[in-house]
Scaffold this motif. Structure first.
Motif, PDB file in Angstrom:
ATOM      1  N   GLU A 202      55.126  64.426 -73.401  1.00 54.88           N
ATOM      2  CA  GLU A 202      55.145  63.403 -72.860  1.00 54.88           C
ATOM      3  C   GLU A 202      53.399  63.353 -72.677  1.00 54.88           C
ATOM      4  O   GLU A 202      53.344  64.741 -71.756  1.00 54.88           O
TER       5      GLU A 202
ATOM      6  N   ARG B   4      50.772  61.323 -69.636  1.00 58.30           N
ATOM      7  CA  ARG B   4      50.280  60.140 -68.311  1.00 58.30           C
ATOM      8  C   ARG B   4      48.793  60.220 -68.124  1.00 58.30           C
ATOM      9  O   ARG B   4      48.792  60.630 -68.292  1.00 58.30           O
TER      10      ARG B   4
ATOM     11  N   THR C  72      51.676  65.106 -60.077  1.00 58.38           N
ATOM     12  CA  THR C  72      52.457  64.169 -61.809  1.00 58.38           C
ATOM     13  C   THR C  72      52.551  65.337 -62.452  1.00 58.38           C
ATOM     14  O   THR C  72      53.640  65.673 -62.853  1.00 58.38           O
TER      15      THR C  72
ATOM     16  N   GLU D 284      56.266  65.882 -60.614  1.00 60.04           N
ATOM     17  CA  GLU D 284      56.710  65.707 -61.280  1.00 60.04           C
ATOM     18  C   GLU D 284      57.495  65.908 -63.363  1.00 60.04           C
ATOM     19  O   GLU D 284      58.542  65.649 -63.169  1.00 60.04           O
ATOM     20  N   MET D 285      56.462  65.679 -63.818  1.00 59.17           N
ATOM     21  CA  MET D 285      56.799  65.863 -64.943  1.00 59.17           C
ATOM     22  C   MET D 285      57.868  67.346 -65.122  1.00 59.17           C
ATOM     23  O   MET D 285      58.546  67.440 -66.196  1.00 59.17           O
ATOM     24  N   SER D 286      57.176  68.310 -64.514  1.00 60.70           N
ATOM     25  CA  SER D 286      58.163  69.683 -64.908  1.00 60.70           C
ATOM     26  C   SER D 286      59.322  69.773 -64.340  1.00 60.70           C
ATOM     27  O   SER D 286      60.752  70.014 -64.690  1.00 60.70           O
TER      28      SER D 286
ATOM     29  N   ASP E  27      61.238  66.881 -64.630  1.00 62.75           N
ATOM     30  CA  ASP E  27      62.108  66.574 -65.416  1.00 62.75           C
ATOM     31  C   ASP E  27      62.161  67.113 -66.680  1.00 62.75           C
ATOM     32  O   ASP E  27      63.101  66.813 -67.259  1.00 62.75           O
TER      33      ASP E  27
ATOM     34  N   ILE F 120      52.327  72.650 -69.577  1.00 60.39           N
ATOM     35  CA  ILE F 120      51.300  71.381 -69.265  1.00 60.39           C
ATOM     36  C   ILE F 120      50.079  71.742 -69.084  1.00 60.39           C
ATOM     37  O   ILE F 120      49.710  72.807 -68.445  1.00 60.39           O
TER      38      ILE F 120
ATOM     39  N   ALA G 174      52.113  67.126 -71.829  1.00 60.50           N
ATOM     40  CA  ALA G 174      53.197  68.287 -71.674  1.00 60.50           C
ATOM     41  C   ALA G 174      53.930  68.225 -72.391  1.00 60.50           C
ATOM     42  O   ALA G 174      54.248  67.175 -73.293  1.00 60.50           O
TER      43      ALA G 174
END
Length: 295
Positions: free
Chosen positions: A120, A122, A135, A138-140, A142, A159, A168
């Motif tokens: 992923e 961003r 950010t 948020e990704m972690s 997910d 990440i 990530a």
């Protein structure tokens, strides 16, 4: 190692201007464990330290139920000099969990199977440090949700960031080799073709040592864990550079071909070739393209 001690050690690492912040973001982020399972470990780090942290503390495992029985009649190389399928995608899922769990699977020729590694990325160009940290969190989250849904016992989210992107990789499965007559094996070699990825060997031991890794390396039989050893695909700096230069780079750019070569004491070799194929969403599948024998 205690968190305070880890923080002190990080203060002495100065490879680039962003690395300290990325590592501190990892250390100051706590996640509550899922009942009866340990959480997916988030690693926020520069690539030069990724292996030591990922394989040292990232892959946290618990005792697993016995893997489903595979069709393993005979050795990898049979008497008629053909090779039985010996490459497995090893799922670290809870066998008592939901239907979403991924079991261990021996790859047959031209069969596609989820490898459970995905990417992923961003765009964070112009973001403040606080916004980048948000950010990352948020990704972690997910990744942890995906991990809990799949009910995996082991896994790692890596990440890392540049001034332009946060990238990530979540890895929940591994490649294992189902080999017989192990006393006749001399060494095992693994190689891959893509500059955007490399392979790493995990001996299934908790250690901060950097594991064998690269685009082509060999492990002698005496140092290979035939019961618990496995191989993982990991991205390289070239992949991060590609996204840093063009965040819309297609995930298919990173498709890879992995070759496992089992060398026997008599000089013969069993070879298995697997394609790692990414879809448009960054999810990878493994497709076995060939099993071969060389006398």
């Amino acid at each position: 190692m205690k968190k305070d001690d880890f923080k002190k050690s990080i203060d002495n690492i100065n490879p680039d201007a962003y690395m300290g912040n990325r590592l501190r973001a990892k250390i100051t982020t706590d996640y509550s464990p899922v009942k009866n399972r340990k959480p997916l470990a988030l690693t926020v780090t520069a690539f030069c330290l990724a292996f030591a942290i990922i394989f040292g503390v990232g892959f946290i495992s618990q005792p697993e139920a016995p893997a489903p029985q595979q069709n393993t009649t005979g050795s990898a190389v049979s008497n008629n000099k053909t090779v039985n399928p010996f490459i497995m995608v090893a799922g670290a899922a809870n066998s008592e969990s939901t239907e979403a769990a991924i079991p261990t699977k021996t790859l047959e020729l031209n069969e596609e199977y989820p490898y459970e590694v995905y990417l992923e990325v961003r765009d964070v160009k112009g973001f403040s440090d606080d916004k980048i940290t948000e950010t990352v969190k948020e990704m972690s989250e997910d990744f942890n949700s995906y991990y809990e849904y799949k009910a995996f016992f082991t896994g790692s989210a890596v990440i890392s960031s540049t001034p332009n992107i946060v990238l990530a990789q979540c890895t929940l499965n591994s490649f294992k080799l189902n080999l017989k007559n192990t006393e006749s094996i001399k060494a095992i070699n693994v190689s891959n073709t893509s500059e955007y990825g490399q392979m790493a060997y995990n001996a299934n031991q908790r250690t901060f040592d950097v594991p064998p890794h690269g685009n082509d390396f060999t492990i002698i039989a005496e140092e290979y864990n035939f019961d618990g050893g496995s191989f993982y695909w990991d991205y390289t700096e070239e992949l991060k550079k590609a996204f840093d230069e063009n965040i819309n780079t297609p995930f298919s750019t990173f498709n890879d071909t992995i070759t496992f070569t089992v060398e026997y004491n008599d000089g013969s070799k069993a070879i298995g070739v697997v394609d790692l194929v990414f879809d448009d969403n960054g999810n990878a599948a493994a497709v076995c393209k060939n099993y071969d024998y060389i006398a």
